[in-house]
Design a protein around this motif. Structure first.
Motif, PDB file in Angstrom:
ATOM      1  N   LYS A  23       0.394  -1.290   0.278  1.00  0.00           N
ATOM      2  CA  LYS A  23      -0.004   0.177  -0.206  1.00  0.00           C
ATOM      3  C   LYS A  23       0.950   1.118   0.060  1.00  0.00           C
ATOM      4  O   LYS A  23       0.372   2.375  -0.459  1.00  0.00           O
ATOM      5  CB  LYS A  23      -0.624  -0.154   1.251  1.00  0.00           C
ATOM      6  N   GLY A  24       2.241   1.142   0.577  1.00  0.00           N
ATOM      7  CA  GLY A  24       2.553   2.376   0.591  1.00  0.00           C
ATOM      8  C   GLY A  24       4.070   2.609  -0.240  1.00  0.00           C
ATOM      9  O   GLY A  24       4.515   4.023  -0.354  1.00  0.00           O
ATOM     10  N   ARG A  25       4.109   1.813  -0.918  1.00  0.00           N
ATOM     11  CA  ARG A  25       4.974   1.519  -2.370  1.00  0.00           C
ATOM     12  C   ARG A  25       4.230   2.818  -3.690  1.00  0.00           C
ATOM     13  O   ARG A  25       3.223   2.639  -3.911  1.00  0.00           O
ATOM     14  CB  ARG A  25       5.060   0.020  -2.760  1.00  0.00           C
ATOM     15  N   VAL A  26       5.226   3.985  -4.306  1.00  0.00           N
ATOM     16  CA  VAL A  26       5.163   4.581  -5.392  1.00  0.00           C
ATOM     17  C   VAL A  26       5.630   4.319  -6.003  1.00  0.00           C
ATOM     18  O   VAL A  26       6.713   5.550  -5.704  1.00  0.00           O
ATOM     19  CB  VAL A  26       4.222   5.788  -4.767  1.00  0.00           C
ATOM     20  N   ARG A  27       6.094   3.309  -6.748  1.00  0.00           N
ATOM     21  CA  ARG A  27       6.997   3.395  -7.943  1.00  0.00           C
ATOM     22  C   ARG A  27       6.455   4.165  -8.902  1.00  0.00           C
ATOM     23  O   ARG A  27       7.674   4.762  -9.899  1.00  0.00           O
ATOM     24  CB  ARG A  27       6.972   1.714  -8.741  1.00  0.00           C
ATOM     25  N   CYS A  28       5.543   4.125  -9.340  1.00  0.00           N
ATOM     26  CA  CYS A  28       4.764   4.771 -10.725  1.00  0.00           C
ATOM     27  C   CYS A  28       4.387   6.097 -10.717  1.00  0.00           C
ATOM     28  O   CYS A  28       3.720   6.632  -9.800  1.00  0.00           O
ATOM     29  CB  CYS A  28       4.293   4.465 -11.413  1.00  0.00           C
ATOM     30  N   ILE A  29       6.247   7.539 -10.895  1.00  0.00           N
ATOM     31  CA  ILE A  29       5.754   8.537 -10.482  1.00  0.00           C
ATOM     32  C   ILE A  29       4.804   9.295 -11.537  1.00  0.00           C
ATOM     33  O   ILE A  29       4.042  10.087 -11.638  1.00  0.00           O
ATOM     34  CB  ILE A  29       6.964   9.523 -10.248  1.00  0.00           C
ATOM     35  N   ALA A  30       5.007   8.821 -12.311  1.00  0.00           N
ATOM     36  CA  ALA A  30       4.745  10.141 -13.729  1.00  0.00           C
ATOM     37  C   ALA A  30       3.770   8.550 -14.722  1.00  0.00           C
ATOM     38  O   ALA A  30       4.724   7.400 -15.472  1.00  0.00           O
ATOM     39  CB  ALA A  30       5.650  10.508 -14.716  1.00  0.00           C
ATOM     40  N   GLY A  31       2.745   8.109 -14.538  1.00  0.00           N
ATOM     41  CA  GLY A  31       2.230   7.290 -15.332  1.00  0.00           C
ATOM     42  C   GLY A  31       2.332   7.397 -17.321  1.00  0.00           C
ATOM     43  O   GLY A  31       2.983   8.245 -17.557  1.00  0.00           O
ATOM     44  N   LEU A  32       1.546   5.827 -17.851  1.00  0.00           N
ATOM     45  CA  LEU A  32       1.967   5.874 -19.356  1.00  0.00           C
ATOM     46  C   LEU A  32       1.335   7.402 -20.213  1.00  0.00           C
ATOM     47  O   LEU A  32       2.169   7.485 -21.782  1.00  0.00           O
ATOM     48  CB  LEU A  32       1.072   4.841 -20.049  1.00  0.00           C
ATOM     49  N   GLY A  33       0.712   7.878 -20.277  1.00  0.00           N
ATOM     50  CA  GLY A  33       0.358   9.159 -20.360  1.00  0.00           C
ATOM     51  C   GLY A  33       0.587  10.462 -19.949  1.00  0.00           C
ATOM     52  O   GLY A  33       0.295  11.370 -20.392  1.00  0.00           O
ATOM     53  N   ALA A  34       1.483  10.550 -19.219  1.00  0.00           N
ATOM     54  CA  ALA A  34       2.512  11.906 -19.057  1.00  0.00           C
ATOM     55  C   ALA A  34       3.206  12.588 -20.357  1.00  0.00           C
ATOM     56  O   ALA A  34       3.772  11.387 -19.996  1.00  0.00           O
ATOM     57  CB  ALA A  34       3.258  11.713 -17.797  1.00  0.00           C
ATOM     58  N   LYS A  35       2.902  13.827 -19.828  1.00  0.00           N
ATOM     59  CA  LYS A  35       3.823  14.209 -21.477  1.00  0.00           C
ATOM     60  C   LYS A  35       5.559  14.125 -20.764  1.00  0.00           C
ATOM     61  O   LYS A  35       5.776  14.026 -19.436  1.00  0.00           O
ATOM     62  CB  LYS A  35       3.674  15.559 -21.625  1.00  0.00           C
ATOM     63  N   GLY A  36       6.423  13.972 -22.000  1.00  0.00           N
ATOM     64  CA  GLY A  36       7.742  14.272 -21.325  1.00  0.00           C
ATOM     65  C   GLY A  36       8.353  12.699 -21.643  1.00  0.00           C
ATOM     66  O   GLY A  36       8.058  12.140 -22.396  1.00  0.00           O
ATOM     67  N   GLU A  37       9.630  13.073 -22.107  1.00  0.00           N
ATOM     68  CA  GLU A  37      10.385  11.650 -21.755  1.00  0.00           C
ATOM     69  C   GLU A  37      10.235  10.619 -21.011  1.00  0.00           C
ATOM     70  O   GLU A  37      11.136  11.220 -20.018  1.00  0.00           O
ATOM     71  CB  GLU A  37      12.073  11.955 -21.917  1.00  0.00           C
ATOM     72  N   ARG A  38      10.134   9.434 -21.161  1.00  0.00           N
ATOM     73  CA  ARG A  38      10.397   8.290 -20.415  1.00  0.00           C
ATOM     74  C   ARG A  38      11.128   8.391 -19.902  1.00  0.00           C
ATOM     75  O   ARG A  38      12.222   8.001 -20.433  1.00  0.00           O
ATOM     76  CB  ARG A  38       9.560   6.938 -20.959  1.00  0.00           C
ATOM     77  N   VAL A  39      11.159   7.660 -18.084  1.00  0.00           N
ATOM     78  CA  VAL A  39      12.542   7.512 -18.059  1.00  0.00           C
ATOM     79  C   VAL A  39      13.033   6.826 -16.667  1.00  0.00           C
ATOM     80  O   VAL A  39      11.526   6.694 -16.198  1.00  0.00           O
ATOM     81  CB  VAL A  39      13.456   8.933 -16.931  1.00  0.00           C
ATOM     82  N   LEU A  40      13.491   5.751 -16.847  1.00  0.00           N
ATOM     83  CA  LEU A  40      13.023   4.813 -15.400  1.00  0.00           C
ATOM     84  C   LEU A  40      14.576   4.619 -14.034  1.00  0.00           C
ATOM     85  O   LEU A  40      15.744   4.677 -15.522  1.00  0.00           O
ATOM     86  CB  LEU A  40      13.378   2.763 -15.983  1.00  0.00           C
ATOM     87  N   LEU A  41      14.708   5.544 -13.247  1.00  0.00           N
ATOM     88  CA  LEU A  41      15.368   5.586 -12.572  1.00  0.00           C
ATOM     89  C   LEU A  41      16.074   4.549 -11.482  1.00  0.00           C
ATOM     90  O   LEU A  41      14.102   4.586 -10.826  1.00  0.00           O
ATOM     91  CB  LEU A  41      14.855   7.531 -11.905  1.00  0.00           C
ATOM     92  N   VAL A  42      16.812   4.254 -11.776  1.00  0.00           N
ATOM     93  CA  VAL A  42      17.489   3.392 -10.791  1.00  0.00           C
ATOM     94  C   VAL A  42      18.139   3.392 -10.056  1.00  0.00           C
ATOM     95  O   VAL A  42      18.991   4.076 -10.152  1.00  0.00           O
ATOM     96  CB  VAL A  42      18.051   1.563 -11.185  1.00  0.00           C
ATOM     97  N   CYS A  43      17.990   3.722  -8.402  1.00  0.00           N
ATOM     98  CA  CYS A  43      18.522   4.403  -7.576  1.00  0.00           C
ATOM     99  C   CYS A  43      19.173   3.174  -6.704  1.00  0.00           C
ATOM    100  O   CYS A  43      18.710   1.721  -6.134  1.00  0.00           O
ATOM    101  CB  CYS A  43      17.394   4.505  -6.634  1.00  0.00           C
ATOM    102  N   ARG A  44      20.473   3.277  -6.272  1.00  0.00           N
ATOM    103  CA  ARG A  44      20.990   2.316  -5.307  1.00  0.00           C
ATOM    104  C   ARG A  44      21.867   2.626  -3.818  1.00  0.00           C
ATOM    105  O   ARG A  44      21.767   4.094  -4.524  1.00  0.00           O
ATOM    106  CB  ARG A  44      22.499   1.643  -5.778  1.00  0.00           C
ATOM    107  N   VAL A  45      21.234   1.941  -3.280  1.00  0.00           N
ATOM    108  CA  VAL A  45      21.823   2.750  -1.780  1.00  0.00           C
ATOM    109  C   VAL A  45      23.138   2.502  -1.141  1.00  0.00           C
ATOM    110  O   VAL A  45      22.996   0.840  -0.908  1.00  0.00           O
ATOM    111  CB  VAL A  45      20.760   2.928  -1.079  1.00  0.00           C
ATOM    112  N   LEU A  46      24.446   3.047  -1.457  1.00  0.00           N
ATOM    113  CA  LEU A  46      25.851   1.540  -0.843  1.00  0.00           C
ATOM    114  C   LEU A  46      26.338   2.586   0.707  1.00  0.00           C
ATOM    115  O   LEU A  46      26.053   3.812   1.094  1.00  0.00           O
ATOM    116  CB  LEU A  46      26.696   2.079  -1.069  1.00  0.00           C
ATOM    117  N   ASP A  47      26.596   1.843   1.697  1.00  0.00           N
ATOM    118  CA  ASP A  47      27.424   2.613   2.595  1.00  0.00           C
ATOM    119  C   ASP A  47      28.416   2.680   2.383  1.00  0.00           C
ATOM    120  O   ASP A  47      29.036   2.488   1.236  1.00  0.00           O
ATOM    121  CB  ASP A  47      26.950   1.284   3.843  1.00  0.00           C
TER     122      ASP A  47
END
Length: 191
Positions: A23-47
């Motif tokens: 319920k708390g995950r929000v993976r999709c910030i901009a849906g397929l109908g959004a204007k603009g260049e599609r991006v998949l942002l892959v974040c990696r957190v390191l110690d």
């Protein structure tokens, strides 16, 4: 009576109890109908030892393709793209990774009405952090980066820690590493 200080407790990780569950995950910030260049942002957190942080949480805020935030405090008289919420939240997996479906944001006004380069605002929550860390993800090699007033405040040799890198193996995929400490520590902002 002699009082001896005791160590403080570290924070979390408690995110999976309601912030990064189904319920708390929000993976999709901009849906397929959004204007603009599609991006998949892959974040990696390191110690600090470059080991993945498997239980961090990242929140993302961004403008739509026209540079308008989906927030009532945005003073611009533009219409917000209804297909772009401008918000995402994901927990990292065992590999320290999480990803967001979105679009490349438009330029927003910064101090003195100077346009900022396209960027995403990130808040990082992780065990051991008493407060969230704030940073930004810019797009490497974007010509607007040279004019960005916030990037101009960062020493040139440290700016690379704020750059998402295009993955040459997959179109539209950008990789952004967040180093909590160490030689490649990401620039964090005190906001």
């Amino acid at each position: 009576m002699r009082m001896i200080p005791t160590p403080s407790q570290t924070v979390g990780p408690f995110f999976a109890f309601g912030l990064t569950d189904d319920k708390g995950r929000v993976r999709c910030i901009a849906g397929l109908g959004a204007k603009g260049e599609r991006v998949l942002l892959v974040c990696r957190v390191l110690d600090g030892d470059d080991a993945p942080v498997p239980d961090a949480m990242i929140e993302v805020w961004q403008a739509d393709a026209d540079g308008k935030y989906n927030h009532p405090d945005d003073p611009q008289h533009k219409t917000t793209d209804p297909a772009c919420t401008g918000f995402g939240r994901m927990g990292t997996g065992e590999d320290g990774l999480c990803e967001f479906e979105t679009i490349k944001p438009g330029r927003v006004q910064g101090p003195g009405s100077i346009l900022q380069a396209p960027h995403l605002n990130l808040a990082l929550f992780a065990r051991g952090l008493l407060q969230q860390f704030y940073t930004r993800a810019y797009f490497a090699n974007d010509p607007a980066n040279k004019e960005d007033p916030v990037l101009a405040l960062i020493p040139e040799e440290r700016r690379k820690t704020l750059m998402a890198q295009l993955d040459d193996r997959r179109e539209g995929r950008w990789k952004f590493e967040i180093h909590l400490q160490g030689e490649h520590e990401t620039v964090f902002f005190d906001v």
